[in-house]
Design an enzyme around this catalytic site. Structure first.
Site, PDB file in Angstrom:
ATOM      1  N   ASP A  41      15.017  22.907  11.654  1.00 25.91           N
ATOM      2  CA  ASP A  41      16.382  23.143  11.158  1.00 25.91           C
ATOM      3  C   ASP A  41      16.503  22.996   9.647  1.00 25.91           C
ATOM      4  OD1 ASP A  41      17.504  23.800  13.539  1.00 25.91           O
ATOM      5  OD2 ASP A  41      18.117  21.766  14.048  1.00 25.91           O
TER       6      ASP A  41
ATOM      7  N   ASP B 271      25.920  22.044  16.465  1.00 27.32           N
ATOM      8  CA  ASP B 271      25.107  21.968  17.674  1.00 27.32           C
ATOM      9  C   ASP B 271      25.997  21.537  18.822  1.00 27.32           C
ATOM     10  OD1 ASP B 271      22.684  22.516  16.561  1.00 27.32           O
ATOM     11  OD2 ASP B 271      22.210  20.420  16.137  1.00 27.32           O
TER      12      ASP B 271
ATOM     13  N   ASP C  48      19.321  19.114  13.902  1.00 27.74           N
ATOM     14  CA  ASP C  48      18.582  17.882  14.172  1.00 27.74           C
ATOM     15  C   ASP C  48      17.080  18.109  14.292  1.00 27.74           C
ATOM     16  OD1 ASP C  48      18.727  19.310  16.500  1.00 27.74           O
ATOM     17  OD2 ASP C  48      19.855  17.820  17.631  1.00 27.74           O
TER      18      ASP C  48
END
Ligand code: ATP
Length: 871
Positions: free
Chosen positions: A617, A323, A613
């Site tokens: 996900d 990310d 997160d």
């Protein structure tokens, strides 16, 4: 008593209260109801663990050996072998329990948390400390930690598949249900173990621990069975094969001796010696210990391992999908510029006298779940920075705080932000008119916009307006800033806010938010690339913003490709496969896109680490070889699905974990090499003596002494070899490669033969005196040579390069092993037990020289190689 779901609100309030507990009440309830934990019925008792130590083919061979040795009248040997077997089982049990404890304490580090209202304040506590009566505050991404009745809810959706098996999300809300109904239909209740997939709710806890619905069926889900890691499985297979080969060779040796007309019992002793020589008794405990030590080191480095398997996978990771926000960047957001009324201004220049500017502030403050209290920012940084922007706009100077505005207007409805929609909407009554404020990704919101605020009036948005906005968005994004768009619309009385009605907006303006890269990101990305690992950025942010940041930290290079989720949806798997290696940025992705990216890499045989997160996900984290969750900003759902949790959310920590993972694997391999090469040397000597019709070179006691005592010390020291930077200079290990690959086997053979040669030489020197001296010489030389050999197996470099100080344990192991050997040779009680002869000074010197010889040769060869490599 009436079931909780059928209670009226009054009954519920009377029974449980609905405003949360004080800390004092909570402590009392904790005493009455106990911890909110499921009893683990699957845990093995210590006795069972002890017994299971004997269920090993190699141990069974040892037991047979002890029987044979008893028959041949060798009582001391029998006692020693049995003592060793029991000692080994005790050690095995202690190690198992210790490793389990250390895993449990790691689990504790990543154990679930929950938000509750205590003493009227929102607090995050350990889920196990929740008690009946607590007011649980749920939001998307949480795992429901106890059973409870909903007292307030906003578009709440939960997934109860762990309880009902139903995998679709169900809507839940606060309502009274007078009739009896099945568990799945109790829509005013939430149950422990369910996932909150959308919205939020306040829930009064009604039962905890084993009294919850999941607790009632908890014995069905005790899945604490031993999960072996791939390495342990392949070692188990290896040991099984080894045991069969050992038995076969032992039988051959026995027959050979009989054929040589040796007495049966002597021949049996030979076969037993061989079996004992070959069995690497310490192997499995060394692997467990090294893995446990590795996970502990990783926890210190902020990477909490939840599945032991991840340690190994980490060592062969070849792609890291990360990310952006918070992992590669600092997640310290600041609004630097505002685009409003066709102009770029600073936050300080926002003027609340203008309706347009006011509406931007209303949106920023009201359509926002975060807050700043006593200077402390609570909630999503993207939202808190909007509150800071409002302060900069001078609201505070006028005595109008965010709380004042929020108190003035009551939120009527909301659709929370989610990374699929990339929008957030809230409905308020503004001067009596129901008004929806929406903020979100520019491209998404602009597609739903029909009007624009032009000064304080509203008119239809034109193509030129849209072009100007998009152009400004591009200018902001190219600087790597995150851009949020703001819009509003007035709706009719009674019209509800739904996802379908999120359109027909009036555009207000844009904010440009900087989120600088973490200082350590650039270096960590470079280390990853040097280690043959491809870093890939996967983000919900805009493509241009993402690419700009990716360029700054070295993930994106000229010639690379950046794809958006929409572009990804439009290409086939084959097309994706063709460009995969070139794509270093995926922007505006949805959680489903993440699964596809992991899958594409895995199809190419790569081991993928993927961070996540969000609430959605979890599937991608489970699919990845190493799912990595964020300890600070991650949802409970993502932490639950991950194999590793970063307690500092930092990309650089993943690289440290990879380094540790590689180190653990290398150390285990080196320890295995050390143990097996020593055993191989002993096998060669026994085989040689049997073929040459010599007397037996070792007694089983000798070999057990080496295998269990003197050998385990250097093996452990090798396991503790610290990680060095060179580990990050090699390509990732091929996970398909078995333990005994060609290079490994060749080294094994070379080490084994050389130690065998010196041992055999010592045997011959001793034979000049008598058979007993020959055996003593062989035993002492083999022990000492293996102790020296520990230094060679520490790493692939010469000892001159790595130094003795870098692993003090190896020196300590050598010294302790040598002292033990001296004790076995010299101490009065011991030398009868080990049946050793007193040796002459010359012979003792020969032992020293011969034992040192193989290590000397290997070290010199390495030194020469290193010298030439430098040139
Ligand atoms: P990652 O952490 O995966 O790098 P991200 O945090 O940048 O991604 P998201 O949080 O999914 O991605 O955000 C995607 C987009 O949604 C952002 O670019 C922004 O435009 C918008 N956005 C983010 N947070 C909010 C919010 N609280 N309210 C409204 N819109 C938001």
């Amino acid at each position: 008593m009436k079931e909780v779901y059928r209670m009226t609100k009054d009954e519920l309030a009377k029974q449980y209260g609905m405003k949360g507990l004080t800390e004092e009440q909570a402590a009392k309830n904790l005493e009455t109801y106990g911890r909110n934990e499921l009893m683990d019925k699957g845990k093995k008792s210590i006795f069972k663990i002890f017994l299971s130590q004997f269920a090993d083919l190699l141990v069974i061979i040892l037991i047979i050996a002890s029987v044979i040795s008893m028959i041949s009248g060798n009582v001391e040997s029998t006692i020693v072998i049995i003592a060793v077997i029991v000692l080994n089982a005790i050690l095995g049990t202690v190690q198992y329990v210790k490793a389990q404890k250390s895993l449990d304490s790691l689990k504790e580090l990543s154990s679930p948390k929950a938000k509750v209202l205590r003493d009227g304040v929102k607090k995050e506590i350990m889920a196990k400390d929740i008690v009946p009566g607590d007011l649980l505050l749920l939001e998307a991404g949480d795992i429901v930690a106890a059973d409870g009745r909903i007292v307030e809810s906003y578009s709440l959706q939960v997934n109860e598949s762990s309880l009902t098996g139903e995998s679709t999300n169900v809507e839940k809300k606060d309502m009274e249900i007078p009739e009896e109904c099945a568990l799945g239909d109790r829509i005013n209740m939430v149950y422990s173990g369910s996932l909150v997939t959308y919205g939020r709710a306040n829930v009064v806890v009604t039962s905890t621990g084993m009294n919850t619905e999941i607790g009632k069926i908890a014995n069905l889900m005790n899945n604490t069975g031993d999960k072996k890691t791939p390495l342990q499985v392949s070692l188990d297979n290896f040991s099984k094969k080894l045991a069969i080969i050992i038995m076969a060779i032992s039988v051959v040796v026995f027959l050979l001796r009989i054929w040589q007309k040796e007495p049966v019992l002597d021949s049996l002793m030979f076969a037993v010696a061989l079996a004992v020589a070959a069995i690497p008794e310490a192997l499995s405990s060394i692997v467990t210990i090294v893995q446990a030590m590795g996970t502990r080191r990783m926890a210190k480095d902020n990477a909490i391992i939840k599945e032991l398997k991840a340690v190994e996978s980490l060592g062969s990771v070849s792609v890291i999908c990360s990310d952006k926000t918070g992992t590669l960047t600092q997640n310290k957001m600041t609004v630097t510029e505002v685009y409003i009324d066709g102009k770029c201004i600073l936050p300080e220049e926002i003027d609340i006298r203008s309706r347009q500017h006011r509406y931007l502030l209303y949106n920023a403050i009201l359509n926002n779940d975060s807050s700043i209290s006593g200077g402390k920012e609570i909630g999503d940084p993207t939202e808190t920075c909007l509150l800071v922007m409002a302060e900069k706009a001078g609201l505070g100077d006028k005595g109008i705080s965010e709380e004042v505005i929020r108190d003035m207007m009551e939120r009527q409805e909301e659709i929370p932000f989610d990374s699929d929609r990339k929008l957030m909407s809230s409905k308020y009554s503004v001067h009596g008119i129901p008004t929806v404020f929406t903020k979100g990704a520019v491209d998404v919101l602009l597609a739903r916009t029909e009007y624009i605020m032009d000064g304080d009036t509203v008119r239809t948005i034109t193509k030129t307006d849209i072009d100007n906005i998009l152009n400004q968005n591009r200018i902001f994004s190219e600087k790597g800033t995150r851009v949020l768009a703001f819009a509003y619309k007035e709706c009719k009385k009674g019209e509800h806010l739904t996802k379908e009605s999120e359109n027909g907006y009036v555009f207000i303006g844009l904010t440009s938010i900087v989120d600088p890269p973490r200082e350590e990101s650039k270096e960590a990305v470079l280390s990853a690339i040097n280690a043959g690992i491809k870093p890939v950025m996967i983000t919900g942010d805009h493509k241009v913003t993402a690419t700009a940041i990716a360029k700054q930290i070295g993930i994106y290079h000229d010639g690379d490709i950046a794809l958006t989720g929409a572009e990804l949806d439009n290409i086939s798997d084959k097309e994706l496969g063709d460009i995969l290696e070139k794509v270093s940025v995926y922007a505006r992705v949805s959680p489903e896109n993440k699964i596809r990216i992991v899958d594409a890499w895995q199809k190419k045989g790569k081991i993928v680490a993927m961070t996540g997160d969000g609430v959605n996900d979890a599937p991608a984290l489970k699919k990845a070889d190493v799912g990595v969750a964020m300890g600070i900003t991650g949802t409970e759902v993502s932490k639950d699905a991950a194999a590793m949790v970063l307690s500092d959310d930092n990309f650089a920590t993943i690289i440290k974990a990879v380094l540790n993972g590689r180190n653990v694997y290398r150390n285990i391999m080196n320890a295995i090499q050390f143990l097996l090469s020593g055993n191989l040397a002993a096998i060669f000597v026994v085989l040689y003596c049997s073929v040459m019709a010599l007397t037996t070179p070792f007694l089983p006691v000798h070999l057990l002494f080496i295998n269990l005592l003197t050998d385990s010390l250097p093996a452990l020291a090798i396991g503790m070899e610290p990680a060095d930077k060179s580990l990050l200079q090699n390509k990732p290990r091929n996970p398909e490669e078995g333990i005994l690959n060609k290079k490994f086997s060749m080294k094994l053979l070379a080490y084994g033969i050389s130690i065998a040669v010196v041992t055999q030489t010592a045997f011959y020197i001793g034979l000049k005196v008598n058979a007993a001296s020959a055996s003593t010489m062989a035993f002492a030389t083999l022990t000492l040579a293996r102790l020296f050999h520990g230094f060679t197996c520490r790493s692939g470099y010469s000892i001159f390069k790595i130094g003795l100080k870098s692993n003090k344990w190896s020196v300590l192991a050598f010294l302790t092993g040598t002292l033990l050997l001296i004790a076995a040779l010299m101490l009065p009680g011991f030398n009868t037990l080990f049946m050793v002869e007193t040796l002459s000074g010359f012979n003792l010197l020969m032992i020293g020289i011969l034992a040192f010889l193989p290590t000397f040769v290997f070290q010199v060869v390495r030194l020469i190689k290193e010298h030439y490599n430098k040139k």
